[in-house]
Design an enzyme around this catalytic site. Structure first.
Site, PDB file in Angstrom:
ATOM      1  N   ILE A  73       0.815  -1.223   0.000  1.00 27.39           N
ATOM      2  CA  ILE A  73       0.000   0.000   0.000  1.00 27.39           C
ATOM      3  C   ILE A  73       0.845   1.269   0.000  1.00 27.39           C
ATOM      4  CG2 ILE A  73      -2.021  -1.072   1.054  1.00 27.39           C
ATOM      5  CD1 ILE A  73      -1.152   0.002   3.743  1.00 27.39           C
ATOM      6  N   GLY A  74       2.172   1.147   0.074  1.00 28.69           N
ATOM      7  CA  GLY A  74       3.021   2.332   0.011  1.00 28.69           C
ATOM      8  C   GLY A  74       4.470   1.969   0.214  1.00 28.69           C
ATOM      9  N   MET A  76      12.877   4.380   3.406  1.00 32.56           N
ATOM     10  CA  MET A  76      13.283   3.445   4.449  1.00 32.56           C
ATOM     11  C   MET A  76      12.718   2.046   4.246  1.00 32.56           C
ATOM     12  SD  MET A  76      13.193   5.647   7.977  1.00 32.56           S
ATOM     13  CE  MET A  76      13.740   4.205   8.903  1.00 32.56           C
ATOM     14  N   VAL A  84       5.315  -0.463   2.999  1.00 30.58           N
ATOM     15  CA  VAL A  84       4.170  -0.583   3.892  1.00 30.58           C
ATOM     16  C   VAL A  84       3.170  -1.535   3.245  1.00 30.58           C
ATOM     17  CG1 VAL A  84       2.357   0.652   5.119  1.00 30.58           C
ATOM     18  CG2 VAL A  84       4.545   1.787   4.674  1.00 30.58           C
ATOM     19  N   ASP A  97       7.667  15.589  12.984  1.00 30.69           N
ATOM     20  CA  ASP A  97       7.430  15.500  11.533  1.00 30.69           C
ATOM     21  C   ASP A  97       5.932  15.518  11.245  1.00 30.69           C
ATOM     22  OD1 ASP A  97       8.161  15.408   8.862  1.00 30.69           O
ATOM     23  OD2 ASP A  97       8.203  13.215   8.798  1.00 30.69           O
TER      24      ASP A  97
END
Length: 547
Positions: free
Chosen positions: A24-25, A29, A32, A142
């Protein structure tokens, strides 16, 4: 040959308990995935660190830090970490709750403009999550729309989850492992960085509140407070430039003055000038919304109502549109003319007579006449004629009574009020002397309202007392209340009201009105009331020195 960084995890089971369903993403790094926890048959999110980064001690520590920071949080508006572990191939993963919604960036892109009430609901939940995190010693660092998920729930169409504590700072001494930051080290997203974060200085919870200010600005305007083509450009502007007021960037947006002031305060360069905490920020935000809802629910005069008597004639000639109030309430996005603002001040131009009870009884009688419809037959037509004539006579009598009461009779000229309006009183009765930052001989309209003395909720309550006094035609008390409210909030709309009060009293105090109108124009340079103010003062509205 396929590497572990491809989507080969889809369809596989990780750590013998998570079956991966879809990618999904992904980012620098890692990736997901949506997965299913087999033992509970529950959908979860898996964040898997890239294999190529496993040898980077700092990156591994940051990944572990995210799991540790998020696991400290136990709040409905914070994402929950369920597990942390290592896959069969050595990859590190974090298992988190799954949120079936869209992030705030997607909502902005697809649905802007957002109404102020919705913005308040969303951001209040973000602040609740931050309050819990800050209390647990966690600073997000963030915060941005992409890290705020929104999904519909049964009782809340915009239920918020704050996520991605990947660069969160844990502020207590129990944290161990390699340091993730050092003096002069900058991390975060440049568009949302506080000045101290861009400078690489030591951070506290107020850095997150600055990011909330940027998000609020963006939600209300659809724009960032600063524009740049580079990360360095954004950081420089956060450090050196004052953000333009939201209504200057988007004159057509519906942004209340109180909301604009709160946004700009959150974007203060000095952390001490921002709201003191996430909880205090939320309280101020909800006070702004409370006043907005009060104004939205205020009764409005209908232009089509023919079943009640028209109000008494004004002291001065009204414009042809004077009986039609703008659908936009006073003070919203500077969309309202001065005349609409004047009409929002009952009692200034249309004060009640001294014997208000008698007037109410007269209106009740005439209302019953207006509501009586003529029946069939010739005699009813005659009766209707005399009833209509009676109404006209009553209206004429009321008009004469109002003229006599407010303008005086005979050659005596205008009658003065039995009380004096407060003029240039440095601090109104009941106000806190610390609320203004100037010497006592400086008029209130030329004073700066220091942040430490602001009390928005109290100011709203006092302003409402002023509105009630104005409805009773107690102009002196209304002026006193408005002045006290101004000393607690610095609201430019109160300055506009005070200018009207002093301008339209029986013996106008034009200097006092000029002072208050100048203050309004200084705070609201694009005010639609400017033209009418300058016309009234024959173009003599000078811009005073900023307090």
């Amino acid at each position: 040959m396929r590497t572990p960084d491809t989507d080969e995890y889809v369809g596989k089971t990780i750590a013998y308990k998570y079956r991966v369903e879809a990618l999904i993403g992904e980012g620098g790094m890692g990736k997901v995935f949506r997965a299913r926890q087999l033992s509970l048959d529950k959908v979860v999110v898996l964040k898997v660190l890239r294999h190529t980064l496993l040898s980077d001690e700092r990156t591994v520590a940051r990944f572990q830090r995210e799991a540790k920071a998020a696991s400290r949080l136990n709040h409905p508006n914070s994402i929950s970490v369920l597990d942390f572990g290592q896959a069969e191939d050595g990859a590190l993963f974090i298992a988190m709750e799954y949120v079936a919604g869209q992030d705030l960036h997607q909502i902005l892109s697809r649905e802007w403009p957002l109404n102020e009430g919705r913005v308040v609901r969303i951001v209040s939940q973000v602040l609740s999550a931050l309050s819990d995190a800050h209390g647990a010693g966690v600073i997000h660092r963030d915060l941005k729309p992409e890290n705020i998920m929104v999904e519909p729930r049964r009782n809340e169409p915009d239920f918020v989850k704050v996520l991605d504590f990947g660069i969160a700072k844990i502020t207590d001494s129990t944290d161990d492992g390699p340091a993730l930051t050092r003096a002069g080290f900058v991390c975060g997203t440049p568009e949302y960085m506080s000045p101290e974060q861009a400078r690489g200085s030591q951070l506290d919870h107020r850095s997150d509140l600055y990011a909330v200010g940027v998000i609020l600005y963006q939600l209300m305007t659809g724009l960032l407070p600063f524009e740049s083509d580079s990360a360095v450009g954004f950081a420089t502007k956060h450090l050196t430039e004052e953000p333009p007021p939201p209504t200057r960037r988007r004159p057509d947006a519906r942004i209340s003055p109180a909301m604009e002031r709160l946004i700009l305060r959150a974007l203060s360069k000095n952390p001490a000038d921002r709201p003191a905490s996430a909880e205090a920020f939320k309280a101020e935000l909800q006070a702004v919304d409370k006043e907005r809802r009060r104004m939205d629910s205020a009764p409005r005069r209908s232009a089509n109502s023919s079943a009640v008597l028209a109000p008494l004639p004004r002291k001065s000639a009204a414009s042809p549109q004077s009986d039609v109030r703008d659908a936009t309430l006073p003070g919203w996005g500077n969309e309202v003319t001065m005349e609409a603002t004047v009409r929002a001040l009952p009692g200034v131009l249309e004060p009640l007579p001294a014997n208000a009870d008698a007037m109410a009884a007269t209106r009740e009688t005439t209302d019953s006449l207006v509501h009586t419809q003529p029946g069939a037959g010739g005699s009813s037509g005659v009766a209707f004629f005399f009833k209509s004539l009676t109404i006209l006579l009553v209206v004429a009598a009321l008009g004469f009574f109002a003229y006599y009461f407010f303008m005086g009779a005979g050659s005596g000229g205008a009658q003065d009020l039995p009380y004096a309006l407060p003029t240039n009183a440095p601090v109104p009765a009941g106000a806190n002397n610390s609320a203004v930052g100037a010497s006592p001989d400086v008029p209130l309209y030329d004073r700066a309202i220091v942040s430490g003395a602001r009390n928005v909720e109290r100011a709203l309550d006092v302003a409402r007392e002023g509105d009630k006094a104005l409805q009773r035609a107690d102009v002196g008390l209304a002026a006193t209340k408005y002045r006290e409210a101004f000393s607690r909030s610095g609201d430019p709309e109160l300055a506009l009201k005070l200018g009207e009060v002093y301008w339209h009293r029986q013996n106008p105090d034009k200097e006092e009105a000029r002072g208050w109108w100048n203050r309004h124009l200084r705070e609201q340079p694009a005010s639609k009331a400017r033209a009418l103010i300058e016309q009234r003062l024959n173009g003599a509205v000078a811009q005073p020195t900023s307090p």
